[in-house]
Design an enzyme around this catalytic site. Structure first.
Site, PDB file in Angstrom:
ATOM      1  N   SER A  66       0.832  -1.196   0.000  1.00 35.52           N
ATOM      2  CA  SER A  66       0.000   0.000   0.000  1.00 35.52           C
ATOM      3  C   SER A  66       0.875   1.259   0.000  1.00 35.52           C
ATOM      4  O   SER A  66       1.659   1.463  -0.917  1.00 35.52           O
ATOM      5  CB  SER A  66      -0.971  -0.047   1.185  1.00 35.52           C
ATOM      6  OG  SER A  66      -2.019   0.878   1.020  1.00 35.52           O
ATOM      7  N   ASP A 236      -9.177  -5.970  -5.480  1.00 34.90           N
ATOM      8  CA  ASP A 236      -8.631  -4.885  -4.663  1.00 34.90           C
ATOM      9  C   ASP A 236      -9.299  -3.569  -5.040  1.00 34.90           C
ATOM     10  O   ASP A 236      -9.160  -3.099  -6.172  1.00 34.90           O
ATOM     11  CB  ASP A 236      -7.120  -4.803  -4.865  1.00 34.90           C
ATOM     12  CG  ASP A 236      -6.415  -3.932  -3.840  1.00 34.90           C
ATOM     13  OD1 ASP A 236      -7.047  -3.012  -3.305  1.00 34.90           O
ATOM     14  OD2 ASP A 236      -5.229  -4.192  -3.584  1.00 34.90           O
ATOM     15  N   HIS A 269      -7.357  -5.878  -0.861  1.00 33.79           N
ATOM     16  CA  HIS A 269      -6.223  -5.084  -0.400  1.00 33.79           C
ATOM     17  C   HIS A 269      -5.599  -5.637   0.882  1.00 33.79           C
ATOM     18  O   HIS A 269      -4.372  -5.689   1.011  1.00 33.79           O
ATOM     19  CB  HIS A 269      -6.675  -3.633  -0.176  1.00 33.79           C
ATOM     20  CG  HIS A 269      -5.553  -2.646  -0.120  1.00 33.79           C
ATOM     21  ND1 HIS A 269      -4.852  -2.262  -1.241  1.00 33.79           N
ATOM     22  CD2 HIS A 269      -4.998  -1.973   0.927  1.00 33.79           C
ATOM     23  CE1 HIS A 269      -3.914  -1.385  -0.899  1.00 33.79           C
ATOM     24  NE2 HIS A 269      -3.990  -1.199   0.403  1.00 33.79           N
TER      25      HIS A 269
END
Length: 294
Positions: A66, A236, A269
Site C-alpha cells: 500500500s 482490490d 487489499h
C-alpha cells in the site's frame, strides 16, 4: 492506507538484533505533524535503509504494501536508495489511484477531506479524536458507506481474512497520520498523477519547488535493471487492476528477467498482509524472487 514496509537481508544478523524497538510517539505540536508522504520519501525511508545497511553491510530486499509501495516507487524514481537495494517487492501497489473504488476512500477524496480538516486547524489526523471522528461520522451517513464494517469501507472486500485477525487489527488501527498526508493522498486520487505535495497556490509552489506546479515523480526513471516483484489482486478496491496496469506500463522497458508480476484474482487489499493463505500464495513467491537475485 497504512504504511507498511519491511527490509530483509536473507543473510547475516537478524534485523531484530540490529533494529531498536519502536516506542509510540504522542506529540501535539503542529510542527511535528507538518509532513506528507514526500517527507517519508525524503527522510523516513533513507533513515531506515541507512540504519540497516550500516548494521549489516549488505544490500537490502525491500517489501512494501500500500503506502509502503508509493514511497518506495517515488524514492527509486529519484535514484534514492538504489545503491543499497538488491530488489523490491510491491504488494498491492497504490502509485495511481484514479480508479480507486472503496466507498469511504472515494467519498473522502471527493469531500477534499484533507483540505477540510486543514481549515479546522488540525495538524494531526487522528481518527479516534473527536474532531476527525465527527467528520468521519458525517461521511458515514452516505448510504454506500457501511461504517459498521470499517475494514471493508476502507479497503473493499477481502477474500481470505479470519475474524480474530480482523478484530486484532481494529483494536490497533487506524492510527494517526498527518492531515497534510491526507491532503497529499487526496491530491493523488483527484489529480491522477504521482507528484509532490501541491501547496494550492502557484507562488507557494514556486517558493518550495522553484516552479509553479509540483514536480512529478517519473516512475519510468526507475533503473531498468532493478529487480522488482509486483503482486496485485483482482478484487482490490484500493489498488484497482486498471491503476496497477497503468503502473506496469511504466515498466514496459524494464529488463524482462528483472520484473516479476503476480496477479491473484480473488485477493483484496488487506489479504496481502492478513490473508490466512498469504504465506503460501504471496510470501513464498516473494522470498523465491529475492533468492534468485542473490
Amino acid at each position: 492506507m497504512g504504511l507498511m514496509y519491511g527490509l530483509l537481508t536473507l543473510e547475516g544478523p537478524d534485523l531484530a538484533d540490529v533494529t531498536p524497538p519502536l516506542t509510540p510517539v504522542k506529540c501535539d505540536r503542529q510542527e511535528f505533524w507538518n509532513w506528507s508522504w514526500d517527507e517519508l520519501v525524503a527522510y523516513d525511508l533513507p533513515a531506515v535503509f541507512d540504519h540497516v545497511y550500516e548494521q549489516t553491510g549488505q544490500k537490502i530486499h525491500y517489501v512494501g504494501h500500500s503506502l509502503g509501495t508509493l514511497i518506495a516507487l517515488a524514492s527509486f524514481s529519484e535514484g534514492l536508495q538504489v545503491d543499497k537495494l538488491k530488489s523490491a517487492a510491491l504488494l498491492s501497489p497504490i502509485a495511481y489511484l484514479s480508479y480507486m473504488r472503496t466507498a469511504l476512500g472515494v467519498i473522502a477524496a471527493k469531500s477534499f477531506v484533507g483540505e477540510i480538516t486543514t481549515l479546522l486547524g488540525l495538524a494531526e489526523f487522528n481518527p479516534k479524536g473527536k474532531p476527525v471522528a465527527d467528520f468521519l461520522k458525517s461521511l458515514c451517513t452516505n448510504p454506500v458507506v457501511n461504517c459498521y464494517d470499517l475494514l471493508t469501507s476502507l479497503t473493499g472486500r477481502n477474500c481470505c481474512l479470519n475474524s480474530s485477525t480482523v478484530d486484532l487489527f481494529l483494536r490497533n488501527e487506524p492510527q494517526s497520520t498527518s492531515t497534510k498526508n491526507m491532503v497529499h493522498l487526496a491530491q493523488t486520487v483527484r489529480d491522477g498523477v504521482i507528484a509532490k505535495f501541491n501547496y494550492g497556490r502557484p507562488d507557494y509552489n514556486l517558493m518550495h519547488y522553484g516552479e509553479f506546479r509540483p514536480p512529478i515523480y517519473n516512475i519510468s526513471n526507475i533503473p531498468h535493471d532493478l529487480p522488482l516483484f509486483v503482486s496485485y489482486g483482482g478484487n482490490d478496491a484500493l489498488a484497482d487492476v486498471r491503476d496497477v496496469e497503468n503502473l506496469l506500463d511504466s515498466f514496459k522497458f524494464h529488463d524482462g528477467d528483472k520484473l516479476g508480476v503476480q496477479f491473484i484474482k480473488s485477493y483484496g487489499h488487506a489479504d496481502f498482509i492478513m490473508g490466512i493463505n498469504a504465506k503460501d500464495i504471496v510470501y513464498n513467491q516473494v522470498v523465491a524472487f529475492f533468492k534468485r537475485q542473490n
